[in-house]
Write an enzyme that holds these catalytic residues in place. Structure first.
Site, PDB file in Angstrom:
ATOM      1  N   ARG A  90      -7.187 -42.514 -39.050  1.00 23.97           N
ATOM      2  CA  ARG A  90      -7.996 -43.348 -38.150  1.00 23.97           C
ATOM      3  C   ARG A  90      -8.059 -44.786 -38.651  1.00 23.97           C
ATOM      4  NH1 ARG A  90     -14.011 -41.411 -36.710  1.00 23.97           N
ATOM      5  NH2 ARG A  90     -14.375 -42.108 -38.855  1.00 23.97           N
ATOM      6  N   LYS A 189     -12.952 -48.886 -35.737  1.00 22.00           N
ATOM      7  CA  LYS A 189     -14.136 -48.965 -36.603  1.00 22.00           C
ATOM      8  C   LYS A 189     -14.105 -50.316 -37.310  1.00 22.00           C
ATOM      9  CE  LYS A 189     -15.890 -45.624 -38.983  1.00 22.00           C
ATOM     10  NZ  LYS A 189     -17.214 -45.436 -38.349  1.00 22.00           N
ATOM     11  N   GLU A 222     -23.291 -42.906 -27.278  1.00 26.42           N
ATOM     12  CA  GLU A 222     -23.505 -42.334 -28.607  1.00 26.42           C
ATOM     13  C   GLU A 222     -24.808 -42.895 -29.146  1.00 26.42           C
ATOM     14  OE1 GLU A 222     -20.093 -43.518 -30.889  1.00 26.42           O
ATOM     15  OE2 GLU A 222     -20.752 -45.596 -31.063  1.00 26.42           O
TER      16      GLU A 222
END
Length: 332
Positions: A90, A189, A222
């Protein structure tokens, strides 16, 4: 210099434990006592290890100036790094998305992570792995940054006090919306977490343990650092990544556990109403692990206690973290 032996990312308000407490956190939440001879933490920066006092980056690093960089939070348990390969994959995906070239191979990054843990003599804890754009000038153009920097920090951690795993969290819907994927895709991220920080501030001001973030369509995306799951009539539901949810590593583990338990998981749009009327609710994240939610916007969820599917999922997750992962130390 005073050293930080344990890191608590957030400390929500504490609920008194009750006799029905059954769920234990996977990692000890209390700081370890300083022992004679324990050295100051060692932090990895661009191939070298520095003490906390000497671990520094330039004020011209674009990670600091513009949030131009990426990160991963990674857990290790019982001498093994949990899902390290998935986290690094990721990280590399995030880097490719923002045209950032990580200045080492994935194999070298793996060894750097493991050696950082060894240098700090830890068997259980948390890794914060950052790749910044590197030093440039005060201009925005990333072309000015010639050498990305890699920083690895190892520490013990507890995102929530252990009582929350037994009793559950309270959450509140915040006004701050999740960033639209067309603006800043949550699949990356990035070091720019101000969107989540603003939502966290709202939770603090409301006296809640976490903030529920909606997307532009008004559906659940979220929480500030966690994916959201609800349980209704024996099935598990969670927002799709297209709703603004991060493709969480722990989120994917819930899918695996549910398959083992014979429970169906559906990725679908979820509204606040769906959360209010759910039988159970829980959050997932690398730092948070899996934590129950028992109240949303002052509405009690289910019977106000962690439900059976949540509890079974947490128990199986605990087993996985104890038994699997990339070994940190040489196997005898």
């Amino acid at each position: 210099m005073k050293t930080t032996d344990a890191t608590v990312l957030d400390e929500p308000k504490i609920h008194e434990p009750g006799a029905d407490a059954v769920v234990e956190p996977a990692v000890e939440s209390r700081p370890r006592r300083a022992a004679t001879g324990v050295k100051e933490a060692k932090i990895y920066i661009d191939g070298k290890f520095y003490t906390e006092a000497n671990a520094k980056i330039s004020v011209f690093d674009h990670g600091l100036l513009y949030g131009d960089g990426i990160f991963e939070g990674i857990r290790f348990y019982n001498g093994r790094v949990f899902r390290l390969e998935e986290h690094l994959a990721r990280l590399w995906d995030s880097a490719r998305s923002i045209c950032l070239e990580i200045p080492m191979t994935m194999r070298d990054m793996t060894e750097a992570v493991l050696e950082t843990i060894r240098q700090n003599r830890l068997r259980d804890g948390y890794i914060r792995l950052l790749v910044t754009r590197g030093t440039g000038n005060l201009g925005l153009n990333p072309m000015q940054c010639k050498s990305p920097s890699v920083i690895i920090i190892a520490a013990t951690i507890a995102l929530y006090h252990e009582d929350f795993y037994r009793k559950g969290l309270s959450i509140v819907t915040c006004a701050t919306r999740r960033s639209n994927p067309a603006a800043l895709n949550p699949a990356v991220k990035s070091l720019n977490y101000l969107n989540n920080v603003m939502a966290r501030i709202e939770a603090n001001l409301a006296g809640a343990d976490e903030a529920l973030m909606l997307n532009d369509a008004g559906n659940v995306a979220e929480c500030t650092a966690d994916n959201v799951f609800i349980v209704k009539r024996g099935q598990i539901f969670t927002p799709p990544v297209t709703a603004g949810a991060l493709r969480g590593i722990t989120r994917s583990i819930v899918f695996e556990i549910a398959a083992e338990l014979g429970i169906k998981v559906l990725e679908t749009d979820i509204t606040r109403h769906d959360v209010f009327v759910a039988d159970e609710c829980f959050l997932t994240g690398t730092a948070a692990e899996i934590v129950p939610v028992v109240k949303a916007d002052a509405r009690v969820i289910g019977n106000g206690k962690p439900g059976p599917i949540t509890t079974r999922t947490i128990a199986r997750f605990r087993e996985m973290t104890r038994e699997t992962g990339t070994p940190i130390f040489a196997q005898s």
